[in-house]
Design an enzyme around this catalytic site. Structure first.
Site, PDB file in Angstrom:
ATOM      1  N   LYS A  38      13.151 -12.753  -2.092  1.00 26.58           N
ATOM      2  CA  LYS A  38      12.524 -13.365  -3.276  1.00 26.58           C
ATOM      3  C   LYS A  38      13.449 -14.418  -3.876  1.00 26.58           C
ATOM      4  O   LYS A  38      13.032 -15.508  -4.242  1.00 26.58           O
ATOM      5  CB  LYS A  38      12.269 -12.311  -4.359  1.00 26.58           C
ATOM      6  CG  LYS A  38      11.196 -11.317  -4.035  1.00 26.58           C
ATOM      7  CD  LYS A  38      10.982 -10.433  -5.274  1.00 26.58           C
ATOM      8  CE  LYS A  38      10.196  -9.202  -4.971  1.00 26.58           C
ATOM      9  NZ  LYS A  38      10.092  -8.291  -6.095  1.00 26.58           N
TER      10      LYS A  38
ATOM     11  N   HIS B 127      -8.207   0.861  23.268  1.00 26.17           N
ATOM     12  CA  HIS B 127      -8.472  -0.244  24.196  1.00 26.17           C
ATOM     13  C   HIS B 127      -7.454  -1.363  24.014  1.00 26.17           C
ATOM     14  O   HIS B 127      -7.676  -2.480  24.462  1.00 26.17           O
ATOM     15  CB  HIS B 127      -9.893  -0.752  23.990  1.00 26.17           C
ATOM     16  CG  HIS B 127     -10.895   0.307  24.329  1.00 26.17           C
ATOM     17  ND1 HIS B 127     -11.352   0.493  25.607  1.00 26.17           N
ATOM     18  CD2 HIS B 127     -11.456   1.283  23.574  1.00 26.17           C
ATOM     19  CE1 HIS B 127     -12.184   1.531  25.621  1.00 26.17           C
ATOM     20  NE2 HIS B 127     -12.267   2.026  24.402  1.00 26.17           N
TER      21      HIS B 127
ATOM     22  N   GLU C 180       3.798 -14.076  -6.577  1.00 23.03           N
ATOM     23  CA  GLU C 180       2.534 -14.230  -5.838  1.00 23.03           C
ATOM     24  C   GLU C 180       1.349 -13.923  -6.759  1.00 23.03           C
ATOM     25  O   GLU C 180       0.349 -14.654  -6.792  1.00 23.03           O
ATOM     26  CB  GLU C 180       2.480 -13.272  -4.635  1.00 23.03           C
ATOM     27  CG  GLU C 180       3.450 -13.589  -3.506  1.00 23.03           C
ATOM     28  CD  GLU C 180       4.836 -12.989  -3.711  1.00 23.03           C
ATOM     29  OE1 GLU C 180       5.147 -12.559  -4.848  1.00 23.03           O
ATOM     30  OE2 GLU C 180       5.604 -12.964  -2.741  1.00 23.03           O
TER      31      GLU C 180
ATOM     32  N   GLY D  82       5.519   1.503  -7.720  1.00 19.84           N
ATOM     33  CA  GLY D  82       4.387   0.676  -7.287  1.00 19.84           C
ATOM     34  C   GLY D  82       3.599   1.326  -6.158  1.00 19.84           C
ATOM     35  O   GLY D  82       2.370   1.394  -6.184  1.00 19.84           O
ATOM     36  N   ARG D  83       4.308   1.824  -5.154  1.00 23.14           N
ATOM     37  CA  ARG D  83       3.616   2.383  -3.975  1.00 23.14           C
ATOM     38  C   ARG D  83       3.070   3.781  -4.232  1.00 23.14           C
ATOM     39  O   ARG D  83       2.502   4.392  -3.342  1.00 23.14           O
ATOM     40  CB  ARG D  83       4.564   2.367  -2.772  1.00 23.14           C
ATOM     41  CG  ARG D  83       5.908   3.025  -3.010  1.00 23.14           C
ATOM     42  CD  ARG D  83       6.902   2.642  -1.913  1.00 23.14           C
ATOM     43  NE  ARG D  83       8.247   3.144  -2.152  1.00 23.14           N
ATOM     44  CZ  ARG D  83       9.178   2.530  -2.873  1.00 23.14           C
ATOM     45  NH1 ARG D  83       8.895   1.388  -3.483  1.00 23.14           N
ATOM     46  NH2 ARG D  83      10.377   3.031  -3.009  1.00 23.14           N
TER      47      ARG D  83
ATOM     48  N   LYS E 179       2.680  -4.233 -11.908  1.00 19.28           N
ATOM     49  CA  LYS E 179       3.501  -3.344 -12.725  1.00 19.28           C
ATOM     50  C   LYS E 179       4.428  -4.154 -13.632  1.00 19.28           C
ATOM     51  O   LYS E 179       4.506  -3.940 -14.825  1.00 19.28           O
ATOM     52  CB  LYS E 179       4.308  -2.410 -11.808  1.00 19.28           C
ATOM     53  CG  LYS E 179       5.198  -1.446 -12.542  1.00 19.28           C
ATOM     54  CD  LYS E 179       5.888  -0.492 -11.580  1.00 19.28           C
ATOM     55  CE  LYS E 179       6.987   0.260 -12.315  1.00 19.28           C
ATOM     56  NZ  LYS E 179       7.728   1.184 -11.466  1.00 19.28           N
TER      57      LYS E 179
ATOM     58  N   GLU F 195       8.838   1.345   2.641  1.00 13.81           N
ATOM     59  CA  GLU F 195       9.549   0.876   1.456  1.00 13.81           C
ATOM     60  C   GLU F 195      10.313   2.041   0.811  1.00 13.81           C
ATOM     61  O   GLU F 195      11.344   1.846   0.185  1.00 13.81           O
ATOM     62  CB  GLU F 195       8.584   0.235   0.451  1.00 13.81           C
ATOM     63  CG  GLU F 195       9.283  -0.729  -0.490  1.00 13.81           C
ATOM     64  CD  GLU F 195       8.336  -1.543  -1.369  1.00 13.81           C
ATOM     65  OE1 GLU F 195       7.666  -0.945  -2.224  1.00 13.81           O
ATOM     66  OE2 GLU F 195       8.273  -2.769  -1.210  1.00 13.81           O
TER      67      GLU F 195
HETATM   68  O1  LIG Z   1       3.149  -4.510  -9.276  1.00 19.81           O
HETATM   69  P1  LIG Z   1       4.174  -5.573  -9.169  1.00 19.81           P
HETATM   70  O2  LIG Z   1       5.241  -5.477 -10.223  1.00 19.81           O
HETATM   71  O3  LIG Z   1       3.526  -6.944  -9.156  1.00 19.81           O
HETATM   72  O4  LIG Z   1       4.902  -5.395  -7.787  1.00 19.81           O
HETATM   73  C1  LIG Z   1       4.262  -5.554  -6.566  1.00 19.81           C
HETATM   74  C2  LIG Z   1       5.145  -5.156  -5.396  1.00 19.81           C
HETATM   75  O5  LIG Z   1       6.179  -6.099  -5.234  1.00 19.81           O
HETATM   76  C3  LIG Z   1       7.530  -5.724  -5.168  1.00 19.81           C
HETATM   77  O6  LIG Z   1       8.257  -6.744  -4.590  1.00 19.81           O
HETATM   78  C4  LIG Z   1       7.827  -4.400  -4.507  1.00 19.81           C
HETATM   79  O7  LIG Z   1       8.391  -4.545  -3.228  1.00 19.81           O
HETATM   80  C5  LIG Z   1       6.653  -3.480  -4.408  1.00 19.81           C
HETATM   81  O8  LIG Z   1       7.123  -2.165  -4.505  1.00 19.81           O
HETATM   82  C6  LIG Z   1       5.637  -3.725  -5.488  1.00 19.81           C
HETATM   83  O9  LIG Z   1       4.570  -2.828  -5.326  1.00 19.81           O
END
Ligand SMILES: O=P(O)(O)OC[C@H]1O[C@H](O)[C@H](O)[C@@H](O)[C@@H]1O
Length: 553
Positions: A517, A393, A220, A276-277, A214, A362
């Protein structure tokens, strides 16, 4: 001050409706499901609801009609319906980020009109969907080729969090609908192992990377995308010109996409009003659309929309997301439950609970209210679970006989997944018999009298007794289709919404992920260059020193 700050809202724990529930909880005491069922021969038929294709049985909950009435009263007092309507109208209900929350627009039919700042957003949504469909069809048909002219056979989605979990979960869920001649992989972890294992057996000439982020700043994802580019260019022995045929981006940030070197013609956009979620039904689902094709993707969106409509219009007594949210509140706030298990009896839903962990934890893992005051009540539960029979199990022992109350959702389907070979289809009744048996055992248990009557030695009777009274919701549909998946996800999205509304928290921000972060950025130079990090605590300092010496630095 933002329009949705609940100014003047009475604190949740001072509402008469809250106190009525606390008193009711005392009155109910340890009322047992065995007695509730015995006292109401219709209970198992009566306490069920239908939404779309989902049959929802909530009879095995520790509730009476009065409990449900009081919970609905709490929803009324906390203005859940008003906040829901504000969300559907595009008001800025994400107050700490001052944003609208409009994932419901992502699956609105073309004929719908949803305005944001005077502009209709549905048209834009459908324009992106159309662009995605053209691209997906080109890749699927072989019309879109790689730099060397070879057909694309492998798609690797590079993203994390909401830009990974949704597409990955839905791809797994709908594998049977996917183009089986193609390979789909999902890389999220900054651990190089993830990328290494994802690409080691792939031919770069046949591989397409979808970089999904986004913000397009997530470290990462950018790190992985850069490594993917190196792997590609090295493998192809090509220069930058090869990137355009092997990299596309999904983002809200065109500038950063261009900076990375991806042609913005090959970028699929979405908007800041999609969290994002809550985003896998946006362009973030591009890898999924390539896998299952645009028609199935649209069927999935229709499933989402069906539940959106239900949530927006069904009366409280019949409103399934409202009910599921309120039942969670009953356990979280009035039974001290800490956790909630989601247990799908479908191997295809093996990533469903992982996905829900982000969606729920989240969203509702917060401890201040919308106005920044510390809450005085429990908020979001710890969500966990894996496909049911495997769990049976492993950890179900704790569900059955442990000291903790873990309400659970059992999800199953009447028919096995399409395309299952006949020999394996016959497993299905056994799978589902397990689901039904577990719901039954959790609710009703086995009394010590029943155990003793089986001739069990006296000293073993307590060990073999099951207290029961462990609540479950059973969600049953005829088959796991794209539409049913959309319905299920929307159900949980709105359940999470209801709970956040009652708790008066902002379910749409995630400030809690920021600190880690920032600290990672500060610590990294200490690991690589031995740089001094001012103000480092002695534990972390010692760990860093140990790490460096183990690495021979
Ligand atoms: O889609 P992006 O901007 O790369 O974000 C990826 C993810 O990282 C963040 O740290 C948030 O905690 C998430 O809500 C998000 O979905």
């Amino acid at each position: 001050m933002s329009e949705m700050t609940m100014e003047g809202r009475t604190r949740l724990d001072q509402l008469p409706e809250w106190h009525a529930l606390a008193a009711h909880r005392k009155d109910l005491g340890d009322a047992h499901l065995r007695d509730l069922f015995e006292g109401d021969p219709e209970r198992g038929r009566r306490l069920t609801l239908q939404v779309g294709d989902l049959h929802v049985d909530y009879s095995k909950h520790l509730v009476t009609d009065e409990t449900l009435r009081l919970l609905r009263e709490l929803a009324r007092a906390t203005k859940v319906a008003e906040l829901r309507d504000a969300m559907f109208r595009g008001q800025r209900i994400n107050t700490t980020e001052d944003r609208a929350v409009l994932h419901i627009a992502l699956r609105a039919p073309r004929s719908a009109e949803i305005k944001l700042g005077g502009e209709d957003v549905v048209g834009e949504v459908h324009a992106v969907l159309a662009k995605m469909a053209v691209f997906a069809d080109r890749v699927r048909s072989g019309d879109w080729t790689g730099h060397t002219g070879k057909r694309i056979k492998n798609v690797v989605n590079v993203g994390i969090g909401g830009s990974d979990l949704g597409p990955k979960m839905a791809y797994e869920a709908l594998r049977a609908y996917s183009d089986r001649s193609m390979t789909f992989r999902f890389v999220s972890n900054v651990d190089g192992a993830d990328m290494h294992e994802a690409v080691r057996d792939l031919d770069p000439a046949e591989t397409l990377f979808i970089v999904a982020s986004k913000t397009f700043t997530t470290i990462e994802t950018i790190t992985n995308a850069l490594s993917a580019r190196d792997w590609l260019l090295t493998g192809l022995r090509a220069g930058e010109e090869a990137v355009a045929k092997h990299f596309v981006a999904v983002s809200t940030n065109a500038e950063k996409v261009a900076e990375f070197g991806i042609d913005t013609d090959n970028m699929f956009g979405f908007w800041d009003w999609v969290g994002g979620r809550y985003s896998y039904d946006s362009a973030i689902g591009l890898s999924l659309m390539v896998a299952i094709g645009p028609d199935c993707f649209r069927e999935m969106l229709a499933g989402f929309h069906l539940v959106d409509e239900h949530f927006a219009t069904a009366p409280p007594e019949e409103n399934v997301p409202l009910l599921m949210g309120l039942l969670g509140i009953w356990y979280d706030n009035f039974h001290d439950a800490q956790a909630h298990a989601v247990l799908p009896y479908s191997h295809y839903l093996s990533k469903f609970t992982d996905y829900l962990q982000q969606l729920d934890m989240e969203s509702n893992g917060k401890s201040v209210d919308r106005d920044g005051n510390r809450v005085g009540w429990q908020t979001g539960p710890i969500v966990w679970g894996t496909p049911g029979t495997n769990g049976q199990h492993a950890y179900y022992q704790l569900l059955h006989q442990g000291t903790k109350l873990v309400p659970a959702d059992l999800i199953g389907f009447a028919r096995p997944m399409k395309g299952m070979p006949p020999g394996l289809e016959s497993h299905h009744d056994l799978l589902m018999a397990n689901l039904f048996a577990q719901g039954q055992a959790l609710a009703f248990g086995k009394t010590s009298e029943e155990v003793a009557a089986e001739g069990v030695a006296e000293e073993l009777v307590p060990h073999k007794t099951f207290a029961g009274n462990r609540p479950t919701t059973t969600i049953l549909a005829s088959e796991l289709t794209p539409s049913v998946l959309g319905q299920l996800v929307a159900l949980y999205e709105h359940k999470v919404f209801v709970q956040g509304a009652v708790w008066n928290i902002d379910s749409f921000d995630q400030w809690g992920v920021e600190l880690g972060k920032v600290l990672a950025k500060r610590v990294e130079p200490a690991l690589t260059e031995g740089a001094e990090v001012p103000g480092l605590d002695t534990s972390t300092e010692h760990l860093v020193a140990t790490y460096r010496s183990l690495r021979g630095r």
